[in-house]
Design a protein around this motif. Structure first.
Motif, PDB file in Angstrom:
ATOM      1  N   LYS A 232       6.564  -6.313   5.059  1.00 46.10           N
ATOM      2  CA  LYS A 232       4.947  -7.278   5.656  1.00 46.10           C
ATOM      3  C   LYS A 232       4.560  -6.177   6.537  1.00 46.10           C
ATOM      4  O   LYS A 232       2.821  -6.993   7.116  1.00 46.10           O
ATOM      5  N   GLU A 235       0.430  -6.079   5.882  1.00 45.57           N
ATOM      6  CA  GLU A 235      -0.766  -7.228   6.276  1.00 45.57           C
ATOM      7  C   GLU A 235      -1.710  -6.271   7.475  1.00 45.57           C
ATOM      8  O   GLU A 235      -2.986  -6.827   8.144  1.00 45.57           O
ATOM      9  N   LYS A 239      -5.671  -5.500   8.100  1.00 43.28           N
ATOM     10  CA  LYS A 239      -6.589  -5.589   8.760  1.00 43.28           C
ATOM     11  C   LYS A 239      -6.871  -4.371   9.552  1.00 43.28           C
ATOM     12  O   LYS A 239      -8.356  -4.650   9.776  1.00 43.28           O
ATOM     13  N   THR A 258       6.837  -7.393  -0.478  1.00 42.62           N
ATOM     14  CA  THR A 258       5.967  -6.507   0.408  1.00 42.62           C
ATOM     15  C   THR A 258       4.165  -7.661   0.201  1.00 42.62           C
ATOM     16  O   THR A 258       4.172  -6.977  -1.541  1.00 42.62           O
ATOM     17  N   TYR A 260       0.481  -8.667  -0.763  1.00 38.92           N
ATOM     18  CA  TYR A 260      -0.712  -8.613  -1.456  1.00 38.92           C
ATOM     19  C   TYR A 260      -1.434  -9.406  -0.325  1.00 38.92           C
ATOM     20  O   TYR A 260      -1.293 -10.224  -0.179  1.00 38.92           O
ATOM     21  N   PRO A 261      -2.013  -8.084   0.631  1.00 38.51           N
ATOM     22  CA  PRO A 261      -2.700  -8.982   1.523  1.00 38.51           C
ATOM     23  C   PRO A 261      -4.288  -9.531   0.979  1.00 38.51           C
ATOM     24  O   PRO A 261      -5.395  -8.542   1.051  1.00 38.51           O
TER      25      PRO A 261
END
Length: 336
Positions: A232, A235, A239, A258, A260-261
Motif C-alpha cells: 500500500k 500510493e 504522491k 500492491t 496501482y496508483p
C-alpha cells in the motif's frame, strides 16, 4: 606435503519450507564442478532477503527439496570443471547473483557455481567485505544508472534505506551528485543513515512521507524512487514522485497486494517499473559495465561495503532470524 582435501563438507540445506529453524547443516560428499562450473572454498557468506523468501517458498523461483540456498560467497577457487580457464585456480573471488536460486546455493564450506558468476574484487577488501558487494551495488546500479540515468541534482527516494542495497543506493547517489532522501520506519536508524551519506532521512512512523518529500524538493517531487517494499505504500510514493518520474519496484517486502496508483500515474505521467538484478546479469554488456563501475568506485573509496554483524556457519539459523528482525544496518555475514 600438501594437505588432503576432506572427503566430506558441511552444506546448509532445508528439507521443507518455513521459518528459519528449517535450515540445517548436512554433512555431504565433497562435490565436483561440472562443465562450466567451479568449486569455491568458502570463507564468508553474505545474506540477502531473497534467501529468506526462497526458504519460505515465497520467491520468484521455488526450491526443489532438499534445497541449498544462497547467492553471495567469497573464498578461493579450488577446482574447475571442463571448459573453465584453469587460471581461476587459487584466485580469491566472490560470487555474483547470476544463477538460478533453485539450481545453486553457496551456504556451506564449499560452493559449486557457474564460472561466469565469479568476480575478483579489490584486494584491499576482507573476505567479509568481498561477499558484501555484488548484490547490493549491481542491484542499485541497474535501476539508478542503467535505467534511471541518475545525474547531478536529481532527487531520489530510497525506501528500506538501512538495507545493504539501500546503503549502496545512498553511495551511488553521492557519487553521481544526486540528492538522496532515505526512509526508515523508526528514528533508531536515522543518525546512522545520515552518517552513511544520506542527504535527508524521513522517519515514516513519525512523518508524512509524501509531504516531507515535496517539502525537501520544493514541491517538485523525486525524479526516481527506489523501492523494495511495494504494498500500500506505493500510493504515498506516487504522491512523492515528480512529473514523469519513475518508481522502481525491486521487491515485495510488504507481503501484501500492491495497488496501482492510477490517478497519480495519469496526472503525472509516472512510470512504475518492475525490476530485478537479473536484468543486469543477463545482459553481458550491462553486466560488465556494472562490475567495472562497482570495482572502480570501491578502489576509489567512494563505496565501502558495510558489514553489520557476523555469525559463524554453525549459527546460520540465528543469522536468518536476525535478518528477519530488521535490526541490521548493512550486510549480515556468515563466516566459515
Amino acid at each position: 606435503m600438501p594437505q588432503e582435501t576432506p572427503a566430506t563438507v558441511k552444506i546448509v540445506r532445508f528439507h521443507q519450507t518455513g521459518a528459519a529453524d528449517v535450515l540445517q547443516i548436512d554433512e555431504m560428499p565433497l562435490p565436483e564442478p561440472g562443465p562450466g562450473e567451479v568449486r569455491l572454498r568458502v570463507k564468508a557468506i553474505g545474506l540477502n532477503r531473497a534467501e529468506v523468501m526462497f526458504r519460505m517458498g515465497r520467491y520468484l523461483a521455488q526450491p526443489v527439496l532438499p534445497s541449498k540456498l544462497g547467492y553471495e560467497a567469497s573464498g578461493t577457487v579450488e577446482a574447475v570443471g571442463e571448459g573453465v580457464d584453469p587460471a581461476w585456480l587459487g584466485k580469491t573471488a566472490s560470487t555474483v547473483p547470476a544463477f538460478p536460486a533453485d539450481r545453486y546455493g553457496v551456504y556451506g564450506e564449499v560452493a559449486i557455481v557457474p564460472a561466469h558468476a565469479l568476480a575478483e574484487y579489490p584486494a584491499k577488501l576482507s573476505y567479509e567485505e568481498g561477499t558484501s558487494i555484488w548484490m547490493q551495488y549491481l542491484t542499485a546500479y541497474g535501476a539508478l544508472i542503467h535505467y534511471g540515468k541518475l545525474s547531478k541534482g536529481d532527487f531520489m527516494v530510497i525506501t528500506a534505506a538501512s538495507s545493504s542495497v539501500g546503503i549502496a543506493a545512498i553511495e551511488i547517489a553521492k557519487a553521481e551528485g544526486a540528492i538522496s532522501i532515505a526512509t526508515t520506519r523508526t528514528a533508531a536508524k536515522k543518525a546512522e543513515l545520515l552518517a552513511l551519506g544520506a542527504d535527508h532521512v524521513i522517519v515514516t512512523d513519525e512523518e508524512d512521507l509524501a509531504a516531507r518529500v515535496l517539502e525537501i524538493t520544493g514541491g517538485k517531487g523525486a525524479r526516481l524512487v527506489f523501492d523494495p517494499v511495494a504494498g500500500k505504500g506505493i500510493e504515498a510514493l506516487a504522491k512523492a514522485t515528480a512529473h514523469r518520474g519513475t518508481i522502481f519496484e525491486y521487491g515485495a517486502l510488504a507481503a501484501e497486494p500492491t495497488p496501482y496508483p492510477l490517478f497519480a500515474a495519469l496526472s503525472k505521467g509516472l512510470s512504475i517499473q518492475g525490476y530485478t538484478l537479473f536484468e543486469v546479469v543477463s545482459d553481458p554488456e550491462v553486466f560488465a559495465a556494472s562490475k567495472r563501475y562497482t570495482f572502480d568506485h570501491i578502489e576509489a573509496g567512494d563505496f565501502k561495503p558495510k558489514v553489520d554483524k557476523t555469525f559463524p556457519l554453525s549459527e546460520i539459523v540465528e543469522a536468518h532470524k536476525y535478518m528477519e528482525s530488521n535490526a541490521q544496518i548493512g550486510k549480515i555475514v556468515v563466516t566459515v
